[in-house]
Structure formats: structure tokens, C-alpha cells
Design a protein around this motif. Structure first.
Motif, PDB file in Angstrom:
ATOM      1  N   GLY A   1      23.295 -11.558   4.552  1.00 12.79           N
ATOM      2  CA  GLY A   1      22.528 -12.308   5.542  1.00 12.79           C
ATOM      3  C   GLY A   1      21.122 -11.788   5.769  1.00 12.79           C
ATOM      4  O   GLY A   1      20.831 -10.610   5.534  1.00 12.79           O
TER       5      GLY A   1
ATOM      6  N   THR B   1      18.192 -12.483   8.950  1.00 11.96           N
ATOM      7  CA  THR B   1      18.023 -13.162  10.230  1.00 11.96           C
ATOM      8  C   THR B   1      16.789 -12.667  10.978  1.00 11.96           C
ATOM      9  O   THR B   1      16.653 -11.464  11.201  1.00 11.96           O
ATOM     10  CB  THR B   1      19.260 -12.917  11.131  1.00 11.96           C
TER      11      THR B   1
ATOM     12  N   GLY C   1      19.867 -17.125  11.447  1.00 11.15           N
ATOM     13  CA  GLY C   1      19.519 -16.674  10.105  1.00 11.15           C
ATOM     14  C   GLY C   1      20.273 -17.407   9.020  1.00 11.15           C
ATOM     15  O   GLY C   1      21.039 -18.340   9.277  1.00 11.15           O
ATOM     16  N   LEU C   2      20.044 -16.948   7.798  1.00 14.67           N
ATOM     17  CA  LEU C   2      20.655 -17.525   6.608  1.00 14.67           C
ATOM     18  C   LEU C   2      21.689 -16.547   6.056  1.00 14.67           C
ATOM     19  O   LEU C   2      21.427 -15.340   5.989  1.00 14.67           O
ATOM     20  CB  LEU C   2      19.586 -17.792   5.554  1.00 14.67           C
ATOM     21  N   HIS C   3      22.831 -17.094   5.636  1.00 15.17           N
ATOM     22  CA  HIS C   3      23.902 -16.270   5.091  1.00 15.17           C
ATOM     23  C   HIS C   3      24.435 -16.923   3.825  1.00 15.17           C
ATOM     24  O   HIS C   3      24.563 -18.151   3.755  1.00 15.17           O
ATOM     25  CB  HIS C   3      25.041 -16.121   6.104  1.00 15.17           C
ATOM     26  N   LEU C   4      24.758 -16.084   2.853  1.00 15.70           N
ATOM     27  CA  LEU C   4      25.376 -16.543   1.620  1.00 15.70           C
ATOM     28  C   LEU C   4      26.737 -15.875   1.495  1.00 15.70           C
ATOM     29  O   LEU C   4      26.829 -14.641   1.479  1.00 15.70           O
ATOM     30  CB  LEU C   4      24.496 -16.207   0.416  1.00 15.70           C
TER      31      LEU C   4
ATOM     32  N   PHE D   1      26.598 -21.442   1.492  1.00 18.47           N
ATOM     33  CA  PHE D   1      25.414 -21.244   2.317  1.00 18.47           C
ATOM     34  C   PHE D   1      25.754 -21.576   3.762  1.00 18.47           C
ATOM     35  O   PHE D   1      26.308 -22.637   4.050  1.00 18.47           O
ATOM     36  CB  PHE D   1      24.272 -22.146   1.834  1.00 18.47           C
ATOM     37  N   GLN D   2      25.418 -20.661   4.676  1.00 19.81           N
ATOM     38  CA  GLN D   2      25.709 -20.865   6.090  1.00 19.81           C
ATOM     39  C   GLN D   2      24.519 -20.431   6.943  1.00 19.81           C
ATOM     40  O   GLN D   2      23.765 -19.536   6.561  1.00 19.81           O
ATOM     41  CB  GLN D   2      26.923 -20.031   6.526  1.00 19.81           C
ATOM     42  N   PHE D   3      24.365 -21.072   8.093  1.00 17.56           N
ATOM     43  CA  PHE D   3      23.484 -20.572   9.131  1.00 17.56           C
ATOM     44  C   PHE D   3      24.329 -19.680  10.026  1.00 17.56           C
ATOM     45  O   PHE D   3      25.466 -20.010  10.337  1.00 17.56           O
ATOM     46  CB  PHE D   3      22.897 -21.719   9.961  1.00 17.56           C
TER      47      PHE D   3
ATOM     48  N   ASP E   1      24.098 -17.907  13.717  1.00 19.61           N
ATOM     49  CA  ASP E   1      23.323 -17.698  14.943  1.00 19.61           C
ATOM     50  C   ASP E   1      24.109 -16.793  15.881  1.00 19.61           C
ATOM     51  O   ASP E   1      25.328 -16.733  15.833  1.00 19.61           O
ATOM     52  CB  ASP E   1      22.925 -19.012  15.609  1.00 19.61           C
TER      53      ASP E   1
ATOM     54  N   TYR F   1      28.954 -19.223  12.742  1.00 18.48           N
ATOM     55  CA  TYR F   1      28.556 -19.619  11.383  1.00 18.48           C
ATOM     56  C   TYR F   1      28.840 -21.101  11.201  1.00 18.48           C
ATOM     57  O   TYR F   1      29.900 -21.594  11.586  1.00 18.48           O
ATOM     58  CB  TYR F   1      29.355 -18.856  10.326  1.00 18.48           C
TER      59      TYR F   1
ATOM     60  N   ASN G   1      27.335 -24.638   8.450  1.00 14.85           N
ATOM     61  CA  ASN G   1      26.347 -25.074   7.447  1.00 14.85           C
ATOM     62  C   ASN G   1      25.408 -26.138   8.019  1.00 14.85           C
ATOM     63  O   ASN G   1      24.626 -26.734   7.283  1.00 14.85           O
ATOM     64  CB  ASN G   1      27.016 -25.543   6.155  1.00 14.85           C
TER      65      ASN G   1
END
Length: 189
Positions: free
Chosen positions: A100, A102, A122-125, A141-143, A145, A166, A168
Motif C-alpha cells: 500500500g 497512502t 490510499g492505493l493497495h495492491l 486493486f483496492q482503495f 481508507d 478496503y 475497489n
């Protein structure tokens, strides 16, 4: 030694990532890439997470008033999820690695000590799609927060409680989301 049910492989990955973060920090002592290292442990519905990360302050202060201000930092992390009801089968496990990045806003004292409140998106893979306990995330791919509160001690140790979500963002269905309660321990260099 091969990993067992009680000693999953992702724990070794988290330990290795934490050691790598500390080694990078030590090698850049004069020219720090980041200011803080941390570990987090989280729990949700039939899911657990361990995460290690590092942060870099923005070194900005907005809306200064009465010794407080809004500031922020970049957060880079690697985490491991362990679901205990994969594909909705009790006792079936699903292990996922999460990388991640963020940006986080933090309201705190100008001294960066004492109580604070923060929020970030943020962005998470994820290493694979999540399917655990009737919850599914159809994309890797996930956001991510979070909102949190914490306290920074005079010796630069920090503790915090956060709520993490989490999703998407509706990119693809199903997207039921995953929620965690998080405990964070950090050290600022």
C-alpha cells in the motif's frame, strides 16, 4: 523449516519486510528516506492482518492555531491478511499480501507530541482477490481508507487506534468491502 498452520509463510514475509525497512533507514541515516517505522495488527470479521510500514513527513503546517496545525505524511506499507473462512468454508484459510501507499492528513500539536487525529485514503495492491466469510473483493486493486487517533510520547514512540476500510470503489462487482480495527505502534527517528 516449512511453514505450518500455526506459522504461516506470510509472517516470515512481514519480518523480512520490517528488517529491510530498518536496514534502508540505517543506510540513509543522514539523508532519511522516511521518518517513522511502524507495525500494525488488525482484526475484522474472520480476518486478521499484520502490517509493517514506513512514513515520510510532508514537513508542512496548515491552519496553525493555538499550538496545533494540520500536517501530513506519505505512508508505504506491506501487510499480510489471513482469512479463516475462505470461500465461506469454516476453517479454510486464505492468505493475501497487501502492498500500500497512502497520503495521510494529521491534526496534531506543532511539536508533533501528544494526541492527534488522522485520516487517509490510499492505493493497495493485493496478491489475489479476497473471498472470505461471505465478503468478496473482485479486484486486486483496492482503495484503503482509515481514520484514527493516537498519542506520540516524548521518547518518540507512538500508539494509535484506527478503523480501516478496503473497497475497489465500485470498479467491479462484487465489492462488499473489508473492515478492520487496527492497533499501531510506531517509532519516529
Amino acid at each position: 523449516m516449512a511453514p505450518t498452520q500455526k506459522e504461516p509463510m506470510y509472517i516470515k514475509h512481514i519480518i523480512a519486510a520490517s528488517a529491510a525497512l530498518l536496514a534502508v533507514q540505517a543506510s540513509h541515516a543522514a539523508d532519511r528516506m522516511f521518518d517513522t517505522v511502524y507495525g500494525e495488527f488488525a482484526s475484522g470479521s474472520k480476518i486478521r492482518m499484520a502490517r509493517a510500514g514506513a512514513t515520510a513527513d510532508w514537513n508542512k503546517q496548515w491552519f496553525q492555531s493555538n499550538g496545533t496545525s494540520l500536517s501530513g505524511y506519505w505512508d508505504a506499507s506491506v501487510g499480510a491478511w489471513r482469512g479463516t473462512q475462505a470461500r465461506n468454508i469454516p476453517g479454510a484459510h486464505q492468505n493475501i499480501v497487501d502492498i500500500g501507499f497512502t497520503p495521510v492528513f494529521r491534526f496534531q500539536s506543532d511539536s508533533k507530541k501528544g494526541f492527534y487525529a488522522e485520516a487517509g485514503i490510499g492505493l493497495h495492491l493485493l496478491s489475489k482477490t479476497y473471498n472470505n466469510n461471505d465478503d468478496r473483493l473482485s479486484t486486486a486493486f483496492q482503495f484503503g481508507d482509515h481514520i484514527g487517533v493516537g498519542y506520540v510520547f516524548n521518547n518518540n514512540w507512538e500508539v494509535a487506534l484506527k478503523m480501516q476500510h478496503y473497497s475497489n470503489g465500485g470498479i467491479k462487482k462484487p465489492n462488499s468491502g473489508v473492515d478492520y480495527g487496527v492497533v499501531k505502534v510506531a517509532y519516529r527517528f
